[in-house]
Design a protein around this motif. Structure first.
Motif, mmCIF file in Angstrom:
data_model
loop_
_atom_site.group_PDB
_atom_site.id
_atom_site.type_symbol
_atom_site.label_atom_id
_atom_site.label_comp_id
_atom_site.label_asym_id
_atom_site.label_seq_id
_atom_site.Cartn_x
_atom_site.Cartn_y
_atom_site.Cartn_z
ATOM 1 N N LYS A 44 0.744 -1.123 -0.101
ATOM 2 C CA LYS A 44 -0.052 0.101 0.092
ATOM 3 C C LYS A 44 0.944 1.253 0.110
ATOM 4 O O LYS A 44 0.395 2.223 -0.431
ATOM 5 N N THR A 45 2.130 1.184 0.530
ATOM 6 C CA THR A 45 3.061 2.211 0.492
ATOM 7 C C THR A 45 4.285 1.852 0.004
ATOM 8 O O THR A 45 4.577 0.690 -0.165
ATOM 9 N N SER A 46 5.240 2.867 -0.185
ATOM 10 C CA SER A 46 6.567 2.535 -0.936
ATOM 11 C C SER A 46 7.297 1.708 0.219
ATOM 12 O O SER A 46 8.112 0.711 -0.289
ATOM 13 N N ILE A 47 7.299 1.961 1.324
ATOM 14 C CA ILE A 47 7.976 1.307 2.497
ATOM 15 C C ILE A 47 7.571 -0.114 2.469
ATOM 16 O O ILE A 47 8.524 -0.958 2.691
ATOM 17 N N ILE A 48 6.155 -0.350 2.587
ATOM 18 C CA ILE A 48 5.791 -1.693 2.649
ATOM 19 C C ILE A 48 6.175 -2.197 1.486
ATOM 20 O O ILE A 48 6.717 -3.628 1.681
ATOM 21 N N ILE A 91 -4.837 12.315 -1.014
ATOM 22 C CA ILE A 91 -5.995 11.852 -1.411
ATOM 23 C C ILE A 91 -6.357 10.832 -0.281
ATOM 24 O O ILE A 91 -7.235 10.703 0.251
ATOM 25 N N GLN A 92 -5.523 9.915 -0.419
ATOM 26 C CA GLN A 92 -5.366 8.628 0.632
ATOM 27 C C GLN A 92 -5.577 9.066 1.967
ATOM 28 O O GLN A 92 -6.545 8.790 2.715
ATOM 29 N N SER A 93 -4.832 10.000 2.338
ATOM 30 C CA SER A 93 -4.830 10.769 3.645
ATOM 31 C C SER A 93 -6.253 11.423 4.066
ATOM 32 O O SER A 93 -6.903 11.112 5.093
ATOM 33 N N ALA A 94 -7.000 12.186 3.069
ATOM 34 C CA ALA A 94 -8.041 12.839 3.322
ATOM 35 C C ALA A 94 -9.162 11.874 3.180
ATOM 36 O O ALA A 94 -10.009 11.978 4.092
ATOM 37 N N ALA A 95 -8.843 10.864 2.583
ATOM 38 C CA ALA A 95 -9.961 9.611 2.458
ATOM 39 C C ALA A 95 -9.923 8.984 4.189
ATOM 40 O O ALA A 95 -11.075 8.675 4.430
ATOM 41 N N THR A 104 -16.322 4.791 9.121
ATOM 42 C CA THR A 104 -16.250 3.924 7.907
ATOM 43 C C THR A 104 -14.762 3.695 7.458
ATOM 44 O O THR A 104 -14.059 4.701 7.508
ATOM 45 N N ASN A 105 -14.696 2.627 6.616
ATOM 46 C CA ASN A 105 -13.409 2.566 5.843
ATOM 47 C C ASN A 105 -13.645 3.046 4.561
ATOM 48 O O ASN A 105 -14.306 2.451 3.506
ATOM 49 N N THR A 106 -12.807 4.273 4.214
ATOM 50 C CA THR A 106 -12.925 4.849 2.843
ATOM 51 C C THR A 106 -11.575 4.880 2.470
ATOM 52 O O THR A 106 -11.376 5.622 1.520
ATOM 53 N N SER A 107 -10.875 3.955 2.427
ATOM 54 C CA SER A 107 -9.480 3.692 1.929
ATOM 55 C C SER A 107 -9.508 3.407 0.548
ATOM 56 O O SER A 107 -10.363 2.661 0.097
ATOM 57 N N ILE A 108 -8.760 4.222 0.025
ATOM 58 C CA ILE A 108 -8.623 3.792 -1.508
ATOM 59 C C ILE A 108 -7.290 2.934 -1.811
ATOM 60 O O ILE A 108 -6.881 2.847 -3.256
ATOM 61 N N ALA A 109 -6.476 2.979 -0.659
ATOM 62 C CA ALA A 109 -5.131 2.235 -1.036
ATOM 63 C C ALA A 109 -5.437 0.802 -1.297
ATOM 64 O O ALA A 109 -6.155 0.161 -0.487
ATOM 65 N N LYS A 110 -4.689 0.128 -2.341
ATOM 66 C CA LYS A 110 -4.903 -1.469 -2.418
ATOM 67 C C LYS A 110 -3.468 -1.927 -2.078
ATOM 68 O O LYS A 110 -2.313 -1.201 -2.072
ATOM 69 N N ASP A 111 -3.189 -3.151 -1.739
ATOM 70 C CA ASP A 111 -1.907 -3.857 -1.574
ATOM 71 C C ASP A 111 -0.998 -3.820 -2.861
ATOM 72 O O ASP A 111 -0.118 -4.251 -2.639
ATOM 73 N N THR A 112 -1.402 -3.400 -3.777
ATOM 74 C CA THR A 112 -0.461 -3.165 -4.978
ATOM 75 C C THR A 112 -0.213 -1.933 -5.654
ATOM 76 O O THR A 112 -0.040 -1.810 -6.670
#
Length: 124
Positions: A44-48, A91-95, A104-112
């Protein structure tokens, strides 16, 4: 104001498209010439994604030490081509904030969203 509306609409649309995203469970290690290996880590992040690539390299080398020859990290998220990686992170932080407030879970991040490709060799 129009730019904010466009970003908000894009974020909402992306959220709806990524709601059913699945996560990768393993990394493939490819053996190359000269006793080198190549592995791709996703996250989901560059570190991960980097950590996942390093973990796969460590598993490949077992009791020896992986020595990195090259490393490249790319943003492949849903907003690629629409916004740059930094804007996508904002945008992810805002979500995330909106999700926290709404409960609610409004995450737009994906594991890819991020992909790190590491070429390495094992040194005893």
């Amino acid at each position: 104001m129009n730019k904010i509306l466009t970003l908000s609409t894009t974020a909402l649309f992306t959220l709806l498209l990524t709601a059913c995203a699945s996560s990768p469970t393993s990394s493939t290690v490819i053996q190359k010439e000269n006793n080198q290996f190549e592995v791709t880590g996703l996250g989901k992040t560059s570190i991960i994604s980097k950590n996942n690539a390093v973990e796969a390299a460590n598993k490949t080398c077992k009791s020896s030490t992986p020595i990195v020859v090259t490393e490249k990290t790319e943003y492949n998220g849903a907003l690629k081509g629409v916004v740059d990686a930094k804007t996508g992170e904002m945008i992810q932080s805002a979500a995330d904030v909106i999700g926290s407030i709404a409960g609610t879970n409004t995450s737009i991040a994906k594991d890819t969203d991020y992909q790190t490709v590491v070429t390495f060799y094992c040194k005893s």
